[in-house]
Design a protein around this motif. Sequence first.
Motif, PDB file in Angstrom:
ATOM      1  N   LEU A  92       0.812  -1.211   0.000  1.00  0.00           N
ATOM      2  CA  LEU A  92       0.000   0.000   0.000  1.00  0.00           C
ATOM      3  C   LEU A  92       0.847   1.263   0.000  1.00  0.00           C
ATOM      4  N   GLN A  93       2.000   1.227   0.660  1.00  0.00           N
ATOM      5  CA  GLN A  93       2.812   2.441   0.783  1.00  0.00           C
ATOM      6  C   GLN A  93       3.227   3.014  -0.557  1.00  0.00           C
ATOM      7  N   ILE A  94       3.479   2.150  -1.526  1.00  0.00           N
ATOM      8  CA  ILE A  94       3.928   2.674  -2.820  1.00  0.00           C
ATOM      9  C   ILE A  94       2.814   3.411  -3.554  1.00  0.00           C
ATOM     10  N   PHE A  95       1.566   3.156  -3.186  1.00  0.00           N
ATOM     11  CA  PHE A  95       0.465   3.930  -3.738  1.00  0.00           C
ATOM     12  C   PHE A  95       0.189   5.162  -2.880  1.00  0.00           C
ATOM     13  N   ARG A  98     -11.024  -3.547   7.835  1.00  0.00           N
ATOM     14  CA  ARG A  98      -9.664  -3.424   8.364  1.00  0.00           C
ATOM     15  C   ARG A  98      -9.027  -2.109   7.947  1.00  0.00           C
ATOM     16  N   ALA A  99      -9.333  -1.697   6.716  1.00  0.00           N
ATOM     17  CA  ALA A  99      -8.660  -0.535   6.158  1.00  0.00           C
ATOM     18  C   ALA A  99      -8.974   0.750   6.910  1.00  0.00           C
ATOM     19  N   TRP A 100     -10.255   0.966   7.246  1.00  0.00           N
ATOM     20  CA  TRP A 100     -10.675   2.252   7.800  1.00  0.00           C
ATOM     21  C   TRP A 100     -10.709   2.289   9.327  1.00  0.00           C
ATOM     22  N   VAL A 101     -10.467   1.173   9.980  1.00  0.00           N
ATOM     23  CA  VAL A 101     -10.507   1.135  11.451  1.00  0.00           C
ATOM     24  C   VAL A 101      -9.080   1.193  11.984  1.00  0.00           C
ATOM     25  N   PRO A 102      -8.801   2.071  12.956  1.00  0.00           N
ATOM     26  CA  PRO A 102      -7.432   2.186  13.477  1.00  0.00           C
ATOM     27  C   PRO A 102      -7.014   0.986  14.325  1.00  0.00           C
ATOM     28  N   LYS A 103      -5.736   0.932  14.633  1.00  0.00           N
ATOM     29  CA  LYS A 103      -5.173  -0.159  15.441  1.00  0.00           C
ATOM     30  C   LYS A 103      -5.279   0.175  16.932  1.00  0.00           C
ATOM     31  N   TYR A 104      -6.494   0.515  17.352  1.00  0.00           N
ATOM     32  CA  TYR A 104      -6.752   0.880  18.753  1.00  0.00           C
ATOM     33  C   TYR A 104      -6.348  -0.226  19.706  1.00  0.00           C
ATOM     34  N   TRP A 105      -6.434  -1.486  19.247  1.00  0.00           N
ATOM     35  CA  TRP A 105      -6.184  -2.650  20.099  1.00  0.00           C
ATOM     36  C   TRP A 105      -4.724  -2.760  20.513  1.00  0.00           C
ATOM     37  N   GLY A 162     -13.659  -4.132  15.107  1.00  0.00           N
ATOM     38  CA  GLY A 162     -12.869  -5.342  14.910  1.00  0.00           C
ATOM     39  C   GLY A 162     -11.382  -5.064  14.864  1.00  0.00           C
ATOM     40  N   ARG A 163     -10.658  -5.930  14.179  1.00  0.00           N
ATOM     41  CA  ARG A 163      -9.194  -5.827  14.129  1.00  0.00           C
ATOM     42  C   ARG A 163      -8.776  -4.872  13.018  1.00  0.00           C
ATOM     43  N   GLY A 164      -8.933  -3.576  13.290  1.00  0.00           N
ATOM     44  CA  GLY A 164      -8.529  -2.582  12.310  1.00  0.00           C
ATOM     45  C   GLY A 164      -7.035  -2.580  12.105  1.00  0.00           C
ATOM     46  N   LEU A 165      -6.616  -2.243  10.868  1.00  0.00           N
ATOM     47  CA  LEU A 165      -5.198  -2.163  10.535  1.00  0.00           C
ATOM     48  C   LEU A 165      -4.783  -0.776  10.052  1.00  0.00           C
ATOM     49  N   ALA A 166      -5.716   0.163  10.032  1.00  0.00           N
ATOM     50  CA  ALA A 166      -5.393   1.539   9.634  1.00  0.00           C
ATOM     51  C   ALA A 166      -4.670   1.582   8.296  1.00  0.00           C
ATOM     52  N   GLN A 167      -5.083   0.725   7.381  1.00  0.00           N
ATOM     53  CA  GLN A 167      -4.501   0.808   6.046  1.00  0.00           C
ATOM     54  C   GLN A 167      -4.844   2.148   5.411  1.00  0.00           C
ATOM     55  N   LEU A 168      -5.964   2.725   5.804  1.00  0.00           N
ATOM     56  CA  LEU A 168      -6.324   4.080   5.409  1.00  0.00           C
ATOM     57  C   LEU A 168      -6.619   4.894   6.665  1.00  0.00           C
ATOM     58  N   THR A 169      -6.025   6.058   6.766  1.00  0.00           N
ATOM     59  CA  THR A 169      -6.406   7.007   7.811  1.00  0.00           C
ATOM     60  C   THR A 169      -6.851   8.291   7.114  1.00  0.00           C
TER      61      THR A 169
END
Length: 536
Positions: free
Chosen positions: A94-97, A310-317, A330-337
């Motif tokens: 994702l970072q390269i985009f 996963r994309a839109w939920v932060p890594k609050y956990w 759920g298990r957010g990964l903050a792929q998008l903030t």
Amino acid sequence: MKKILSIAITSVLMLTGCSDFLDEDLKSALSPDNTYTSTHGFEVGVTGLYEFARSEWNTWGGSDNAFTHGAATPYEILQIGTDLAVTGHNDGTLQIFDNLSYTPLTGLINSFWKFGYGLVANANQILEYSEKDVKWDKPTDKIGFQAEARFFRAYGYRYLVYLFGDVPYVDKVEDKFRVDFTRTPKAEVLNKMIEDLEFATANLPEDPDKVMVGRLTKWAAEHMLSEVYLMAGMPDKAEKAALDVINSSKFSLMKNRFGKEKEQAGDVFADMFRENNQNRTSGNMESIWVMQLEYNTTGGGGESDDWTKRAWVPKYWQLDGFVIADSLGGRGLAQLTPLTWWINGENFYDQEDIRNSEYNIKRNWYCNNPESEKYGQKTEITETLWTAGQLCPALTKFFYGVIDRGGDEGYGGNTKDRMKFRLAETYLLLAEARMQQSDLSGAAEAINIVRERAHAKAITADQATVDFLLDERIREMAGEELRRFTLSRLGKLKERTLKYNPRAQMEDKHLLWPIPQDVINSNTGAEFPQNPGWEQ
């Protein structure tokens, strides 16, 4: 729930006689010659087109998937690197985009080329076989299946022209292996797409209550036709197509609470995105076309489909005092903030705009671990936490869609049905069409219908600018629309990305993706130029 069935469909969705860059590696246990002989066979094949189309979200595959991108973030790369979002997750794909460092060798760029042409080629196969000796159950079967196939062919080209510009137009199954494709001008491809969608509009069913859940109607074709008319510079026709959908009496904006949770705290905008509230069978009269992704349901999706949650939920956990919970996304990964300019913009949302309510954007985060001393305490969002993707405002429209993974709560993606086309966007397409005809009063009128449902203030004609429309599309459609497509269509991709996104130093070459290098290398029989700025 009765849905479009996924019946061994990938086995008949295969290509023949194409060059490598149009080839799709699909299961081929059944022969099209044996399958496409009756109405039932075409039902199987067309069902496969629906499955292939919803693979635009697919990440890592699965035993029943017609296509897989082989990466965690296919849908996200069409949102990031724009005016909408950056990544808060250390994901190299994702970072390269995010920073626009992709190249003609980037895997997901090649994947979307294959996705587009895979859908086109499978539609072409159905169309070709429909002209042979077929035992149809009803006289109308042939034209009905052709209408669906032509819709999906246009849908595949929609991706290709937005992302790559001029692309080879292929409308038949090639009998011989070819390495001499040339790039068809975008305008010609758009005209072919319009022909397909006009045919689909004329021949798909009119009554959405008389088709299987998730099946196309003429109104879905006409909604997309409005968009393609805009791409082709035909705003008068785009306006008519949008009005045909709006005035059909088949759809209406949802203004009252509905669904199983309508008695709970919330609002009608949030109701549209809750579990099981996407189809007309739930009372949702706004949905024009819903892709069927519900988990563990015949005709639904799987664990690798649609990871937008996963994309839109932060890594609050990751923070002290929190544990993974579906109630927090759920298990957010903050792929998008989200970029701060809009989600925290002082005047971006009107005070009463329900799209900015706590039910739709989660801004208050309270520790939920009952074993922690911090239980019940609020954790403030800081710039450091936001940048790290650990805590930021989150779009709750993607919180829902739970997979039971034996105690690993919230691990999976957005395993619920997805509204692909809904009436609010039709109104915004109408506004766009009127703007292109300098009818600013009419554009404001269309926008205000959407804003009225949101309890936002009406705008005046002098406020009906392209930039306001693009802001309104974020308020209404963030994460649903393909932001890169919208900005490209309106000629604002570079301007707004540079204005609002400090990470994406966009140049002219980024207005189109590079042609995958494999495509150019394999097409040895004719010149196949690279997009400007991407030449090696």
